[in-house]
Design a protein around this motif. Sequence first.
Motif, PDB file in Angstrom:
ATOM      1  N   GLY A  72      43.777  43.116  43.237  1.00 55.32           N
ATOM      2  CA  GLY A  72      42.547  42.481  42.780  1.00 55.32           C
ATOM      3  C   GLY A  72      41.401  43.476  42.695  1.00 55.32           C
ATOM      4  O   GLY A  72      40.593  43.432  41.759  1.00 55.32           O
ATOM      5  N   GLY A  90      37.220  41.293  41.801  1.00 55.96           N
ATOM      6  CA  GLY A  90      38.673  41.215  41.949  1.00 55.96           C
ATOM      7  C   GLY A  90      39.170  40.144  42.897  1.00 55.96           C
ATOM      8  O   GLY A  90      40.368  40.087  43.172  1.00 55.96           O
ATOM      9  N   GLY A  91      38.278  39.305  43.424  1.00 59.35           N
ATOM     10  CA  GLY A  91      38.744  38.152  44.196  1.00 59.35           C
ATOM     11  C   GLY A  91      38.423  38.163  45.671  1.00 59.35           C
ATOM     12  O   GLY A  91      38.837  37.254  46.397  1.00 59.35           O
ATOM     13  N   GLN A 142      44.000  34.325  41.808  1.00 54.44           N
ATOM     14  CA  GLN A 142      44.797  35.528  41.607  1.00 54.44           C
ATOM     15  C   GLN A 142      44.815  35.963  40.157  1.00 54.44           C
ATOM     16  O   GLN A 142      44.760  37.151  39.853  1.00 54.44           O
ATOM     17  CB  GLN A 142      46.225  35.288  42.101  1.00 54.44           C
ATOM     18  CG  GLN A 142      47.129  36.499  42.001  1.00 54.44           C
ATOM     19  CD  GLN A 142      48.508  36.218  42.537  1.00 54.44           C
ATOM     20  OE1 GLN A 142      48.795  35.136  43.025  1.00 54.44           O
ATOM     21  NE2 GLN A 142      49.372  37.206  42.452  1.00 54.44           N
TER      22      GLN A 142
END
Length: 414
Positions: free
Chosen positions: A365, A352-353, A40
């Motif tokens: 994200g 962004g994940g 995160q």
Amino acid sequence: MSADVTAKTPAPAPPGRSGSAGDEGLLQLMLNGLRRNMRQYGMLIALGLIVVLFEIWTGGDLLLPRNVSNLVLQNSYILILAIGMMLVIIAGHIDLSVGSLTAFVGSFAAVLTVSHHVAWPLALVLCLLVGAVAGSVQGFLIAYLGIPSFIVTLAGMLLFRGLTEILLKGQTLGPFPDGLQKIGNGFLPEVGPNTNYHNLTLLLGLVLIAAVVRQEVRDRRRQQEFALNVLPGRLFALKLVALVAAVFVLTLLLASYKGAPIVLIILGALVAGYGYVMRNAVFGRHIYAIGGNLPAAKLSGVKDKRVTFQVFLNMGVLAALAGLVVAARLNAASPKAGVNFELEAIASSFIGGASMSGGVGTVLGAIIGGLVLGVLNNGMNLLSVGTDWQQVIKGLALLVAVGFDVWNKRKSGS
């Protein structure tokens, strides 16, 4: 008897060691909390480092108020696409058609407003409907006919690009009406007394700070109620301070120039709305379910075909909105608009994940990933880095992000 008791009594700790041990324990607890949330916060930390580095390398030009405003305007449509693409990837699919669809919607808006003089509010609604129809057709083919999303959206990419050429006849068409231009280039109006800052932007920034703090505290309490892992108190306080400082600095920078761009307000509403849906709404949970474990989701009663259809319909609407924003930004529709937008949106989601296997990712994200690419582009332009090396650096950034995701999953599994 007394001898036995004396023998079992622990020896007193040396003076001054208890406080040190407590500090070490707290530090270890904070590190453990950071490791658990590395997915995160990893890219958020990376974004901060990239901003600091380019601010130093450009001699302070990166965070000039005018450049920050331009950074928002230049990347707004990619961020809009990244929100929808994140939902598509979480559901376990991909969409290669969004760049061509943005170009097609922009050309459709130009034909309506410039060639046929349709009022721009009506043209805006019609363009969003076109995006919804395009997304629903692709969603139907994927969800109900079982054609892989890669094939359907690849065909869509070619189809919409060809339709754009047909509509524009290979030429650029513009300019747009003033009202439509403001979507991509406009700013909030000036209100109140002269304070050398944009008063409405300052007010919105304070409201946003209060909302962020309230939401973070609320989420932490909810997690504690369900006995979930939460950040240690000091690390949570540090997170709040960092968030408030970031929003405050951004507010001051924007208020020092022309104020908040209108597209930033639109983007903020999208982030808040989609963030709420993915965190709290049944629809968001179903997206995570079908992307994380489709057989289990079906057994649980999730209507996976309907959810998939709605995800692509939503992507079509957001692609249409991005098409209107980019056309308004350029004040013209071009046959070459939207080239590689789908790759930028996909890269933003993964940076962004998002996970290749689906079921993982957040709306915030996607925004962070898009900002990483945006700051890289802007910073390298300020440093006069050639487009060839820019492509190399962005490719490496994507590779590092996906590699980090694979490493993180392997470490969690072990």
